[in-house]
Design a protein around this motif. Structure first.
Motif, PDB file in Angstrom:
ATOM      1  N   TYR A 188       7.219   7.382   4.831  1.00 60.54           N
ATOM      2  CA  TYR A 188       6.008   7.677   5.600  1.00 60.54           C
ATOM      3  C   TYR A 188       6.157   8.837   6.579  1.00 60.54           C
TER       4      TYR A 188
ATOM      5  N   ASP B  70      -0.985   2.910  -1.178  1.00 63.61           N
ATOM      6  CA  ASP B  70      -0.634   3.344   0.181  1.00 63.61           C
ATOM      7  C   ASP B  70       0.881   3.283   0.332  1.00 63.61           C
ATOM      8  N   ASP B  71       1.385   3.976   1.341  1.00 60.18           N
ATOM      9  CA  ASP B  71       2.840   4.000   1.515  1.00 60.18           C
ATOM     10  C   ASP B  71       3.363   2.703   2.120  1.00 60.18           C
TER      11      ASP B  71
ATOM     12  N   ARG C 264       0.300  -3.662   9.985  1.00 58.89           N
ATOM     13  CA  ARG C 264      -0.495  -4.789  10.515  1.00 58.89           C
ATOM     14  C   ARG C 264      -1.513  -5.287   9.496  1.00 58.89           C
ATOM     15  N   GLY C 265      -1.858  -4.418   8.554  1.00 55.19           N
ATOM     16  CA  GLY C 265      -2.839  -4.772   7.539  1.00 55.19           C
ATOM     17  C   GLY C 265      -4.254  -4.327   7.884  1.00 55.19           C
TER      18      GLY C 265
ATOM     19  N   THR D 229      -5.506  -1.183   8.161  1.00 60.89           N
ATOM     20  CA  THR D 229      -5.967  -0.089   7.302  1.00 60.89           C
ATOM     21  C   THR D 229      -6.305  -0.624   5.903  1.00 60.89           C
TER      22      THR D 229
HETATM   23  P1  AMP Z   1      -1.691  -0.939   9.300  1.00 60.61           P
HETATM   24  O1  AMP Z   1      -3.152  -0.822   9.404  1.00 60.61           O
HETATM   25  O2  AMP Z   1      -1.065  -1.348  10.621  1.00 60.61           O
HETATM   26  O3  AMP Z   1      -1.225  -1.806   8.169  1.00 60.61           O
HETATM   27  O4  AMP Z   1      -1.140   0.527   9.080  1.00 60.61           O
HETATM   28  C1  AMP Z   1      -0.693   0.954   7.864  1.00 60.61           C
HETATM   29  C2  AMP Z   1      -0.917   2.433   7.778  1.00 60.61           C
HETATM   30  O5  AMP Z   1      -0.333   3.108   8.889  1.00 60.61           O
HETATM   31  C3  AMP Z   1      -0.289   2.968   6.513  1.00 60.61           C
HETATM   32  O6  AMP Z   1      -1.336   3.573   5.793  1.00 60.61           O
HETATM   33  C4  AMP Z   1       0.724   3.989   6.969  1.00 60.61           C
HETATM   34  O7  AMP Z   1       0.471   5.218   6.325  1.00 60.61           O
HETATM   35  C5  AMP Z   1       0.539   4.128   8.450  1.00 60.61           C
HETATM   36  N1  AMP Z   1       1.808   3.905   9.190  1.00 60.61           N
HETATM   37  C6  AMP Z   1       2.833   3.150   8.824  1.00 60.61           C
HETATM   38  N2  AMP Z   1       3.809   3.181   9.759  1.00 60.61           N
HETATM   39  C7  AMP Z   1       3.401   3.978  10.738  1.00 60.61           C
HETATM   40  C8  AMP Z   1       3.967   4.423  11.978  1.00 60.61           C
HETATM   41  N3  AMP Z   1       5.161   4.020  12.367  1.00 60.61           N
HETATM   42  N4  AMP Z   1       3.245   5.267  12.744  1.00 60.61           N
HETATM   43  C9  AMP Z   1       2.025   5.652  12.345  1.00 60.61           C
HETATM   44  N5  AMP Z   1       1.446   5.265  11.196  1.00 60.61           N
HETATM   45  C10 AMP Z   1       2.109   4.441  10.395  1.00 60.61           C
END
Ligand code: AMP
Ligand code: SF4
Length: 477
Positions: free
Chosen positions: A254, A357-358, A362-363, A365
C-alpha cells in the motif's frame, strides 16, 4: 506503547547550491508518505560559522513553500521531511526535521521515518534525570541521547544514541558538513542512496530520485550507518547488533509509490503479482474486474491478465481530495469515501464484478464501495483483497489503528463478507504474499497479518480467520 505513530518521508541532499530546491522537489515525490506537515532545514556558513535555515508548515508541500522561502533556505546541505501523525499530536513542535544545537556538538538536524518502540521508556528515564522535551515526537529521544552521550565525536554520539533505541527508523541526519543516512537493523522502512552530479542524495523512495534526475546508486542496507561528505566516497559502517531482515511488507502492498524500486523490483510489479496470485487462489466467474484506485490498480491489472476477465475503470477517483484515511475522525472518513470515489453505472449494471483493493483495515471503505457498486447495478460482487487479513497493529511506523478497530481482528472472514454485503470475499494468503514479494535475499515483516513481530513486542495473539499458509481466507454466500 503504541503512542507515537508516524508515516513519513525523508530526504537529504549534500553538495549542491540548490540543496533546498532539490529537497523540496523530492518531498513532492514523497508527499504520499505524509500530508499533515512538512519541513526543510538547510545548513549554511556565515561569518560566525554554521547557520541553520528552516521552514516548517502544516499541510502539503505545495501549500506553503514558495520561491522566496526556498531562496532563503541557502546552503549546500539540506534535510526535509513529510509527516502524517495521529497520536503524538499535530503540534507545531513535532514538525520535522528536528534541530538540536549545543556549543559542544554544533548543530544537528534529524529527519526520521519509523517508530521507536522504546521511546516512551527512554523518555521517562531522561526526564527523570533532568532532560526537558519540547515535543511529543519519539525522534526527540534521539537528540537527547546524543546530548547525554559521553563519546568524543558527533558520529560516535549518534551511533551510541541509536544503539539504545528499538523499533524502526530510517534516518537522515545533517551535522556540520556531514550527511548521515541510517537504517535500523531490521531494515523496516525504506531508504535509498542517489547521486546528482557530485551531490549525494538520500530519500525514502527512489521515485524522489527520479523526479530530480538523480542516479539511483543503491538501497541503504538494514543496520547500515552511512557517512556522506562532499567530494568523498561514501563510508559505511554496521555498528548495530545484527538482526534478521524484516522489511515492512505493507510498503509494497500500500504505502510506497508503484514507480519506486524496492529490494530490486518495481513496487508496481510486486503489486501486479499480488493480483495474479489472488486470481490463482480464488478463480471467479465474472464479467469485469474493477480496481479501487489507486493502490488496487496494479493488483487488478494482474488479476485481469491472469484470468482474461477484462479490466474496466468502474470506479473513478477524484484526485483533488486527500486520502480518506488521512482525516482522523470517523465521521469525516465515512463521508470521505464518497467524496473520493464514484461508480460508473454503464460499466457495472447487470455485471458480475470482481472488485480489488489492497487492504481492508477498519472496513469503512470496502463497505461503502460494495454499496456504491450495488447502487450502480452490479449483479454480483466478488471482493478480493491484495493482502492477508490485518489482525495486528503496527508498532513500526504505519498508522494501523488499535486491534479493537481492525475488522479482521474482531470477526471472521465469513462475517466480514456479510458485513460488506459482497457475494464472496477472498484475501491473499500469507504464502501468496511471500510469493508476490519473492526476493530470495529479502526478509519481510508481516506482523500485521501474523502477529509475529520482529521484536518481542507481545506474544502473537491467535486471530479469528483460520491461518492458512495457503488460500484459506475465503468466504462466499
Ligand atoms: P478501511 O476503510 O479502514 O478498511 O481502509 C482501507 C483503505 O485504506 C484501503 O483501501 C487502503 O488502500 C487504505 N489504507 C490502508 N492502510 C492505510 C494506512 N496505513 N494509511 C492510509 N490508508 C491506508
Ligand atoms: Fe509493516 Fe505490518 Fe510490519 Fe508494521 S507490522 S512494519 S505495517 S508489515
Amino acid at each position: 506503547m503504541n503512542g507515537f505513530k508516524d508515516e513519513c518521508g525523508v530526504m537529504g541532499v549534500l553538495g549542491d547550491n540548490e540543496a533546498s530546491h532539490l529537497v523540496y522537489l523530492g518531498l513532492y515525490a514523497l508527499q504520499h508518505r505524509g500530508q499533515e506537515a512538512c519541513g526543510i532545514v538547510t545548513v549554511d556558513d556565515d561569518k560566525q560559522g554554521k547557520v541553520l535555515r528552516s521552514h516548517k508548515q502544516f499541510g502539503l508541500v505545495s501549500d506553503g513553500f514558495n520561491k522566496d522561502i526556498l531562496s532563503r533556505l541557502t546552503g549546500r546541505l539540506g534535510v526535509g521531511h513529510v509527516r502524517y501523525s495521529t497520536t503524538g499530536g499535530n503540534l507545531v513542535q513535532n514538525i520535522q526535521p528536528i534541530v538540536y544545537q549545543s556549543s559542544e556538538n554544533g548543530s544537528i538536524v534529524l529527519a526520521h521515518n519509523g517508530n521507536l518502540t522504546n521511546a516512551e521508556t527512554i523518555r521517562k528515564e531522561l526526564e527523570a534525570s533532568g532532560s526537558i522535551f519540547t515535543s511529543t515526537s519519539d525522534t526527540e529521544v534521539i537528540s537527547h541521547l546524543i546530548a547525554k552521550s559521553k563519546k568524543a565525536t558527533v558520529k560516535e554520539k549518534l551511533i551510541s544514541a541509536l544503539q539504545q533505541v528499538k523499533g524502526g527508523y530510517s534516518l537522515v541526519v545533517a551535522a556540520e558538513e556531514t550527511l548521515y543516512a541510517v537504517r535500523d537493523p531490521y531494515g523496516l522502512r525504506p531508504l535509498v542512496l542517489g547521486k546528482k552530479g557530485n551531490a549525494w542524495i538520500v530519500a525514502s523512495e527512489s521515485c524522489a530520485l527520479d523526479l530530480i534526475d538523480a542516479r539511483f546508486v543503491r538501497e541503504i542496507k538494514p543496520g547500515e550507518f552511512l557517512i556522506l561528505k562532499e567530494g568523498q566516497e561514501e563510508a559505511s559502517e554496521f555498528p548495530f547488533e545484527k538482526k534478521p531482515e524484516a522489511f515492512c511488507s505493507f510498503e509494497p502492498i500500500y504505502f510506497s509509490r508503484p514507480d519506486s524500486t524496492q529490494n530490486g523490483s518495481a513496487v508496481y510489479i510486486q503489486r501486479k503479482r499480488m493480483g495474479e496470485i489472488l486470481a490463482k487462489e480464488y478463480p471467479t466467474q465474472a464479467d469485469v474486474v474493477v480496481a479501487i484506485p489507486d493502490s488496487g490498480v496494479p493488483m487488478a491489472i494482474g488479476y485481469s491478465q491472469a484470468t482474461g476477465i477484462p479490466l474496466e475503470l468502474g470506479l473513478i477517483r477524484n484526485h483533488y481530495v486527500g486520502r480518506t484515511f488521512i482525516e482522523p475522525s470517523q465521521a469525516i472518513r465515512d463521508f470521505g469515501v464518497k467524496l473520493k470515489l464514484n461508480a460508473i453505472e454503464g460499466v457495472l449494471k447487470g455485471k458480475r464484478v470482481v472488485v480489488i483493493d489492497d487492504s481492508i483495515v477498519r472496513g469503512t471503505t470496502s463497505t461503502k464501495i460494495v454499496r456504491m457498486l450495488r447502487e450502480a447495478g452490479a449483479k454480483e460482487i466478488h471482493f478480493r483483497v491484495g493482502s492477508p487479513p490485518i489482525t495486528h497493529s503496527c508498532f513500526y511506523g504505519v498508522d494501523t489503528p488499535d486491534r479493537k478497530k481492525l475488522l479482521a481482528a474482531q470477526i471472521t472472514v465469513d462475517k466480514i463478507r456479510d458485513l460488506l454485503g459482497a457475494d464472496s470475499l477472498g484475501y491473499l494468503s500469507n504464502a501468496g504474499l511471500k510469493e508476490a514479494l519473492s526476493d530470495k535475499s529479502q526478509g519481510y515483516c508481516m506482523a500485521c497479518f501474523t502477529g509475529n513481530y520482529p521484536e518481542d513486542i507481545c506474544a502473537p495473539i491467535s486471530k479469528q480467520p483460520t491461518d492458512a499458509d495457503g488460500p484459506g481466507y475465503f468466504a462466499s454466500k
